[in-house]
Design a protein around this motif. Structure first.
Motif, PDB file in Angstrom:
ATOM      1  N   PHE A   5       0.831  -1.200   0.000  1.00  0.00           N
ATOM      2  CA  PHE A   5       0.000   0.000   0.000  1.00  0.00           C
ATOM      3  C   PHE A   5       0.868   1.253   0.000  1.00  0.00           C
ATOM      4  N   ASP A   6       0.449   2.229  -0.778  1.00  0.00           N
ATOM      5  CA  ASP A   6       1.049   3.554  -0.685  1.00  0.00           C
ATOM      6  C   ASP A   6       0.563   4.161   0.626  1.00  0.00           C
ATOM      7  N   ALA A   7       1.457   4.257   1.616  1.00  0.00           N
ATOM      8  CA  ALA A   7       1.019   4.579   2.977  1.00  0.00           C
ATOM      9  C   ALA A   7       1.394   5.987   3.435  1.00  0.00           C
ATOM     10  N   PHE A  90      -0.191  -4.202  -5.539  1.00  0.00           N
ATOM     11  CA  PHE A  90       0.071  -2.896  -4.941  1.00  0.00           C
ATOM     12  C   PHE A  90      -1.176  -2.039  -5.105  1.00  0.00           C
ATOM     13  N   HIS A  91      -1.620  -1.443  -3.996  1.00  0.00           N
ATOM     14  CA  HIS A  91      -2.832  -0.621  -3.996  1.00  0.00           C
ATOM     15  C   HIS A  91      -2.441   0.839  -3.747  1.00  0.00           C
ATOM     16  N   GLY A  92      -2.620   1.672  -4.764  1.00  0.00           N
ATOM     17  CA  GLY A  92      -2.445   3.111  -4.601  1.00  0.00           C
ATOM     18  C   GLY A  92      -3.710   3.682  -3.999  1.00  0.00           C
ATOM     19  N   LEU A  93      -3.649   4.060  -2.751  1.00  0.00           N
ATOM     20  CA  LEU A  93      -4.854   4.439  -2.010  1.00  0.00           C
ATOM     21  C   LEU A  93      -5.367   5.834  -2.345  1.00  0.00           C
ATOM     22  N   THR A  94      -4.524   6.651  -3.015  1.00  0.00           N
ATOM     23  CA  THR A  94      -4.898   8.056  -3.203  1.00  0.00           C
ATOM     24  C   THR A  94      -4.678   8.532  -4.637  1.00  0.00           C
ATOM     25  N   ILE A 106       3.806  -6.976 -11.112  1.00  0.00           N
ATOM     26  CA  ILE A 106       2.989  -6.780  -9.911  1.00  0.00           C
ATOM     27  C   ILE A 106       1.614  -6.230 -10.312  1.00  0.00           C
ATOM     28  N   ALA A 107       0.561  -6.892  -9.863  1.00  0.00           N
ATOM     29  CA  ALA A 107      -0.800  -6.430 -10.146  1.00  0.00           C
ATOM     30  C   ALA A 107      -1.060  -5.125  -9.396  1.00  0.00           C
ATOM     31  N   THR A 108      -1.890  -4.276  -9.986  1.00  0.00           N
ATOM     32  CA  THR A 108      -2.101  -2.955  -9.398  1.00  0.00           C
ATOM     33  C   THR A 108      -3.575  -2.570  -9.322  1.00  0.00           C
ATOM     34  N   VAL A 109      -3.902  -1.893  -8.229  1.00  0.00           N
ATOM     35  CA  VAL A 109      -5.228  -1.319  -8.004  1.00  0.00           C
ATOM     36  C   VAL A 109      -5.016   0.120  -7.563  1.00  0.00           C
ATOM     37  N   VAL A 110      -5.849   1.035  -8.035  1.00  0.00           N
ATOM     38  CA  VAL A 110      -5.747   2.422  -7.582  1.00  0.00           C
ATOM     39  C   VAL A 110      -7.134   2.924  -7.198  1.00  0.00           C
ATOM     40  N   THR A 111      -7.212   3.628  -6.089  1.00  0.00           N
ATOM     41  CA  THR A 111      -8.458   4.256  -5.671  1.00  0.00           C
ATOM     42  C   THR A 111      -8.463   5.707  -6.127  1.00  0.00           C
ATOM     43  N   VAL A 112      -9.500   6.090  -6.843  1.00  0.00           N
ATOM     44  CA  VAL A 112      -9.697   7.477  -7.254  1.00  0.00           C
ATOM     45  C   VAL A 112     -10.817   8.062  -6.394  1.00  0.00           C
TER      46      VAL A 112
END
Length: 371
Positions: A5-7, A90-94, A106-112
């Motif tokens: 996570f991008d923390a 990896f989850h980009g939370l922002t 690496i699989a990626t998810v991003v929250t907009v």
């Protein structure tokens, strides 16, 4: 499953985006079988913001150069570290993703959260709009899945970033557990005395900045005998509010509070007669959810994401219509039975934003990108 996570904002932001990240970690930790949470932080936080330790690793930049230039490390070089840590997703939370993750498989998810810098560009500087647009466009294009926190944000992502609607999953936010607890009268009275709060008042929670539109709320209170509590930090826009209050001698009717802890704020929500949130634009509007969980009647803005958060029984107004806002505030104060009906129906509606539901939906997205 090992998720990175991008923390940065988890540890260095005490409000909005920080709350989203901390709540995501908390509920995923509690309700899903994720084996390891790897949190990539730019620097140690001066305040403990995450009280979960089990199954959590906190990673920092390595080497003096990247420690000194951690903002650059976060944009791309962190990807090598993520790969070495054998992260599955990896989850980009922002709304951001570091460059290079695809090269490492690496699989990626991003929250907009929102695209206000595109939908309402007047609230941002020219350079901020350029920077945000580049970051969000990169993340939207290179992620495997996009999480939008509302249907409105999904529509904006499709329109302004050109993403495939099938790539976007809407997962509503919940809120901190402290807003879901009922506090006893003794504690509420302690909070009331500490902050010198009246028995009845209108509450607004949020940074005092232009798009959140507290100035209209202050104007609506003018001409009534109701008290307004404004909770939140102040931007330059707050000068306009203070000037109006002084010019119209409203000092005795309006209270400003800052740095209120979550538990005390939860008690203030529960003591409020009405919660008023006339924001012009949001990604979702978490304070609305906090108020509904607190069984407090909500007045908020028409259109956009606001009905998604407020549900069918909250009161909706044009956020710039001072007269309409004043009228609805007075109507709810003068009709306690109507107010109670709105409170009860709002509380039933807000249960859809439970932690279990949010955790399940996030976990389903994670599983989908590993297929």
């Amino acid at each position: 499953m090992r998720i990175g996570f991008d923390a940065k904002r988890i540890f260095h932001n005490s409000t909005g985006l920080g709350n989203y990240g901390r709540d995501a970690i908390r509920i995923l930790h509690r309700y899903t079988p994720i084996e390891k949470f790897v949190l990539y932080n730019t620097a140690p936080s001066s305040v403990d913001r995450l009280d979960i330790l089990k199954n959590i690793l906190i990673k920092y930049p390595k080497g003096w150069f990247w420690k000194k230039f951690s903002a650059l490390w976060r944009l791309g070089p962190v990807s090598k570290q993520i790969a070495k840590d054998k992260v599955d997703i990896f989850h980009g939370l922002t709304g951001e993703l570091p460059a290079g993750l695809k090269n490492h498989g690496i699989a990626t998810v991003v929250t907009v959260h929102d695209l206000i810098f595109l939908t309402h560009p007047n609230f941002y500087s020219f350079f901020d709009r350029i920077i945000y647009t580049k970051k969000f466009q990169y993340a939207a294009t290179n992620s495997d899945k996009i999480i939008a926190i509302s249907e409105q944000t999904k529509r904006d992502a499709v329109q302004y970033l050109g993403v495939d609607p099938e790539k976007v999953t809407v997962i509503y936010q919940g809120c901190n557990d402290v807003y879901k607890k009922e506090y006893d009268g003794e504690f509420k009275e302690e909070v009331r005395r500490k902050y010198d709060l009246p028995q009845n008042f209108v509450l607004n929670v949020g940074t005092l900045q232009e798009r959140k539109n507290a100035f209209t709320l202050v104007q609506a209170i003018d001409g009534t005998d109701h008290h307004l509590i404004l909770v939140g930090s102040e931007k330059k826009y707050a000068h306009k509010i203070h000037a109006y209050i002084e010019d119209n001698q409203l000092q005795s009717q309006i209270t400003f509070l800052k740095n209120v802890g979550d538990t005390e704020l939860a008690a203030i929500y529960q003591m409020a007669t009405v919660f008023c949130y006339p924001s012009i634009c949001e990604g979702f509007g978490i304070p609305i959810i906090e108020a509904l969980f607190s069984k407090t009647a909500v007045i908020t803005s028409k259109g956009g994401c606001f009905p998604e958060a407020g549900g069918p029984h909250s009161v909706y107004i044009d956020p710039l219509d001072v007269g309409a806002l004043r009228k609805e505030i007075c109507r709810l104060f003068e009709n306690p039975e109507l107010r109670k009906d709105i409170e009860e129906k709002g509380y039933r509606f807000v249960q859809k934003f439970s932690d279990e539901s949010v955790a399940h939906n996030l976990y389903e997205v994670y599983k989908s990108v590993l297929v």
